[in-house]
Design a protein around this motif. Sequence first.
Motif, PDB file in Angstrom:
ATOM      1  N   LEU A 202       0.827  -1.208   0.000  1.00 42.62           N
ATOM      2  CA  LEU A 202       0.000   0.000   0.000  1.00 42.62           C
ATOM      3  C   LEU A 202       0.862   1.260   0.000  1.00 42.62           C
ATOM      4  N   VAL A 203       1.892   1.271   0.836  1.00 42.80           N
ATOM      5  CA  VAL A 203       2.774   2.439   0.913  1.00 42.80           C
ATOM      6  C   VAL A 203       3.568   2.598  -0.380  1.00 42.80           C
ATOM      7  N   GLN A 204       4.069   1.482  -0.935  1.00 39.73           N
ATOM      8  CA  GLN A 204       4.819   1.559  -2.188  1.00 39.73           C
ATOM      9  C   GLN A 204       3.945   2.063  -3.335  1.00 39.73           C
TER      10      GLN A 204
ATOM     11  N   ARG B 271      -7.159   5.234   9.619  1.00 39.60           N
ATOM     12  CA  ARG B 271      -8.606   5.366   9.805  1.00 39.60           C
ATOM     13  C   ARG B 271      -9.365   4.250   9.088  1.00 39.60           C
ATOM     14  N   GLU B 272      -8.951   3.926   7.868  1.00 40.00           N
ATOM     15  CA  GLU B 272      -9.628   2.867   7.116  1.00 40.00           C
ATOM     16  C   GLU B 272      -9.429   1.506   7.763  1.00 40.00           C
TER      17      GLU B 272
ATOM     18  N   GLN C 113     -10.966   1.149  -0.855  1.00 45.36           N
ATOM     19  CA  GLN C 113     -11.611   2.117   0.026  1.00 45.36           C
ATOM     20  C   GLN C 113     -10.815   3.417   0.129  1.00 45.36           C
ATOM     21  N   LEU C 114      -9.498   3.332  -0.036  1.00 46.29           N
ATOM     22  CA  LEU C 114      -8.656   4.523   0.041  1.00 46.29           C
ATOM     23  C   LEU C 114      -8.728   5.371  -1.227  1.00 46.29           C
TER      24      LEU C 114
ATOM     25  N   LEU D 277      -8.388   9.392  -1.373  1.00 47.83           N
ATOM     26  CA  LEU D 277      -7.184  10.036  -1.901  1.00 47.83           C
ATOM     27  C   LEU D 277      -7.543  11.063  -2.969  1.00 47.83           C
ATOM     28  N   LEU D 278      -8.489  10.722  -3.810  1.00 45.18           N
ATOM     29  CA  LEU D 278      -8.917  11.666  -4.840  1.00 45.18           C
ATOM     30  C   LEU D 278      -9.594  12.884  -4.211  1.00 45.18           C
TER      31      LEU D 278
END
Length: 122
Positions: free
Chosen positions: A42-44, A74-75, A107-108, A112-113
Amino acid sequence: MKPSQLLLAIVLAVGISIPSTLLINRYLAPPTQIVTVNLKQLVQDYAQSLQHAQGGSHEDISLKTHQFEVLLRRELLRYISDNNAVVLVEPAVIEGAIDITPTIKQQLAPLLLRSSLSQPQG
């Protein structure tokens, strides 16, 4: 009341109360499920989206990375609460747990958008 009748009454009471209690407990407190998440992936993925975005100062990227961390936390907490789950990082589990990485990523994406974390401003 004869001793045999008393014994029968006790057996029936216990025989009815224990299964009833177990069914109610299962209904009110569903079993905890063990799931995994690949935080590294996820971080990459997020870091790559920041690299592909144009511009942005070091401070801007640092701020957006911190915002991503807050959203991710949070997610994950929301998933834990909604699904009565224990989330472990992927390397901690050999096999058998459900991988929720795609679910969390999905869900992120709108978050993010909405917060424009995917594009540094500058």
